[in-house]
Design an enzyme around this catalytic site. Sequence first.
Site, mmCIF file in Angstrom:
data_model
loop_
_atom_site.group_PDB
_atom_site.id
_atom_site.type_symbol
_atom_site.label_atom_id
_atom_site.label_comp_id
_atom_site.label_asym_id
_atom_site.label_seq_id
_atom_site.Cartn_x
_atom_site.Cartn_y
_atom_site.Cartn_z
ATOM 1 N N GLY A 42 0.795 -1.227 0.000
ATOM 2 C CA GLY A 42 0.000 0.000 0.000
ATOM 3 C C GLY A 42 0.820 1.264 0.000
ATOM 4 O O GLY A 42 0.296 2.347 -0.266
ATOM 5 N N VAL A 44 2.986 4.641 0.903
ATOM 6 C CA VAL A 44 2.641 5.804 1.723
ATOM 7 C C VAL A 44 1.133 5.990 1.776
ATOM 8 O O VAL A 44 0.551 6.233 2.836
ATOM 9 C CB VAL A 44 3.327 7.071 1.174
ATOM 10 C CG1 VAL A 44 2.742 8.326 1.829
ATOM 11 C CG2 VAL A 44 4.834 7.013 1.420
ATOM 12 N N CYS A 45 0.466 5.855 0.638
ATOM 13 C CA CYS A 45 -0.968 6.156 0.545
ATOM 14 C C CYS A 45 -1.788 5.370 1.567
ATOM 15 O O CYS A 45 -2.523 5.945 2.362
ATOM 16 C CB CYS A 45 -1.469 5.869 -0.870
ATOM 17 S SG CYS A 45 -3.227 6.201 -1.087
ATOM 18 N N GLY A 183 2.504 25.714 5.328
ATOM 19 C CA GLY A 183 2.047 25.296 4.010
ATOM 20 C C GLY A 183 0.542 25.184 3.949
ATOM 21 O O GLY A 183 -0.067 24.419 4.706
ATOM 22 N N GLY A 184 -0.055 25.969 3.060
ATOM 23 C CA GLY A 184 -1.508 25.960 2.912
ATOM 24 C C GLY A 184 -1.970 25.105 1.754
ATOM 25 O O GLY A 184 -2.944 25.425 1.080
ATOM 26 N N VAL A 239 8.085 31.699 6.697
ATOM 27 C CA VAL A 239 8.822 31.366 7.912
ATOM 28 C C VAL A 239 10.301 31.620 7.657
ATOM 29 O O VAL A 239 10.858 31.162 6.660
ATOM 30 C CB VAL A 239 8.587 29.898 8.306
ATOM 31 C CG1 VAL A 239 9.498 29.493 9.461
ATOM 32 C CG2 VAL A 239 7.127 29.677 8.684
ATOM 33 N N ALA A 270 4.377 21.038 6.070
ATOM 34 C CA ALA A 270 3.635 20.435 4.953
ATOM 35 C C ALA A 270 3.800 21.314 3.721
ATOM 36 O O ALA A 270 2.848 21.900 3.216
ATOM 37 C CB ALA A 270 2.163 20.277 5.326
ATOM 38 N N ILE A 271 5.039 21.395 3.251
ATOM 39 C CA ILE A 271 5.352 22.299 2.139
ATOM 40 C C ILE A 271 5.647 21.544 0.851
ATOM 41 O O ILE A 271 6.247 22.092 -0.076
ATOM 42 C CB ILE A 271 6.541 23.207 2.499
ATOM 43 C CG1 ILE A 271 7.742 22.369 2.929
ATOM 44 C CG2 ILE A 271 6.145 24.177 3.607
ATOM 45 C CD1 ILE A 271 8.997 23.171 3.125
ATOM 46 N N HIS A 445 -33.220 14.749 -8.696
ATOM 47 C CA HIS A 445 -33.526 15.854 -7.784
ATOM 48 C C HIS A 445 -34.217 15.290 -6.543
ATOM 49 O O HIS A 445 -35.079 14.420 -6.657
ATOM 50 C CB HIS A 445 -34.454 16.862 -8.478
ATOM 51 C CG HIS A 445 -34.953 17.935 -7.559
ATOM 52 N ND1 HIS A 445 -34.205 19.041 -7.249
ATOM 53 C CD2 HIS A 445 -36.127 18.048 -6.875
ATOM 54 C CE1 HIS A 445 -34.899 19.807 -6.423
ATOM 55 N NE2 HIS A 445 -36.072 19.223 -6.180
#
Length: 478
Positions: A42, A44-45, A183-184, A239, A270-271, A445
């Site tokens: 599997g 990293v995922c 990180g955004g 930063v 998380a960049i 709908h």
Amino acid sequence: MSKEIKTQVVVLGAGPAGYSAAFRCADLGLETVIVERYSTLGGVCLNVGCIPSKALLHVAKVIEEAKHANKNGIYFSEPRIELDEVRAGKEAVVAKLTGGLAGMAKARKVTVVEGLATFTDSHTLVARDRDGNPTTVKFDNAIIAAGSRPVQLPFIPHEDPRIWDSTDALKLKEVPKKLLIMGGGIIGLEMGTVYNALGSEVEVVEMFDQVIPAADKDVVGIYTKQVEKKFKLMLETKVTAVEAKDDGIYVSMEGKACNDTKRYDAVLVAIGRVPNGKLIDAGKAGVEVDDRGFIHVDKQMRTNVPHIYAIGDIVGQPMLAHKGVHEGHVAAEVIAGQKHYFDPKVIPSIAYTEPEVAWVGKTEKECKQEGLNYEVAKFPWAASGRAIASECSEGMTKLIFDKDTHRVLGGAIVGSNGGELLGEIGLAIEMGCDAEDIALTIHAHPTLHESVGLAAEVFEGSITDLPNAKAKEKIISI
């Protein structure tokens, strides 16, 4: 103890790209070996990425829904969060999926070798397990699916346990009182969603003028408006220094939103991610790896060495599991002698935040950059009966059409479970559908899905669920 295996195909890496390639090879009658550094398949995922993060996002959504249920006359007491049990639930999800992969590998007679693998020549690699025991694999063909790893910056003391990468964040060892996310992008915002729901005060610092920079600003703006109620976004800010002290992590920032040093209990970096191309001694096999660690391939996923292929994160952006899966199928089928190549018109992207931000095909900013003659049609979820009934009316479905041919160029959705609605748009682009094809397709709908059809009606000028800006134009043309 050393072992030696001879095989027709060896796949280096068992993430979605790798195991898909290996299973497809086996299904096509090829003797296949897969080498994986984790003890389970599997990559990293499944182990420390897509799947455990979605399990935690589900927990976060339950917490948030319980908080707001009083709007409908349903009252819950403050939730008691047992981290050990939350963690166990996440791990159970992972175990179920990785166990399923192990069963499928066994059923297909795919040999699994655990260990870190490196090439020794163009037809040999060696995998070493945790104890250093080597397994030599002699192969006719190889598929490199070695993936990527989180970016580390030299001025950050990554060795401090309070400074996390995405893998650390998913371990859920604690809920810090104050968490900074550097990180955004998608990974950072998803983990921010989780930790905010669990009780952290979350701040996000991003260099660009919007989070999720690849998406269109109007789409992201709807997300931003909602998420700013939960945590602080510091845009156009970078930063400059990070210092670990006994009482916290001190982060110095400069830019539009902050010019100061602030203290945090934990920092998630998380960049982005970097490919693992330089970690496998690919050069010993003659495979060219660029300065960043990427391996370049042709449309059949072939490297510069004809019998060695590469797929997934290691061949370039976007680093997405679903892209890698399709690349894996292509590589396997080419090795088996079939005429196949990788040339998708679209690869969908989704931020599994709340609300979700999802897009497929061309964005509006890409249309502008390419000088395309396009037109945008939007359907606000504030006009959707299902969205209003489900209390998720702060959303939007956006379609982009070629102004001349009316063909669909791209689409984006921001809203609860928005990623689930992308399929129709992606298929429409792949098949060359135009606005009329979508508008004349009867959508059920009330559903959120019908917003795709209604956005097409906006473009066509046949919309009756909104004021019709094109109505007069249509009458005149008649």
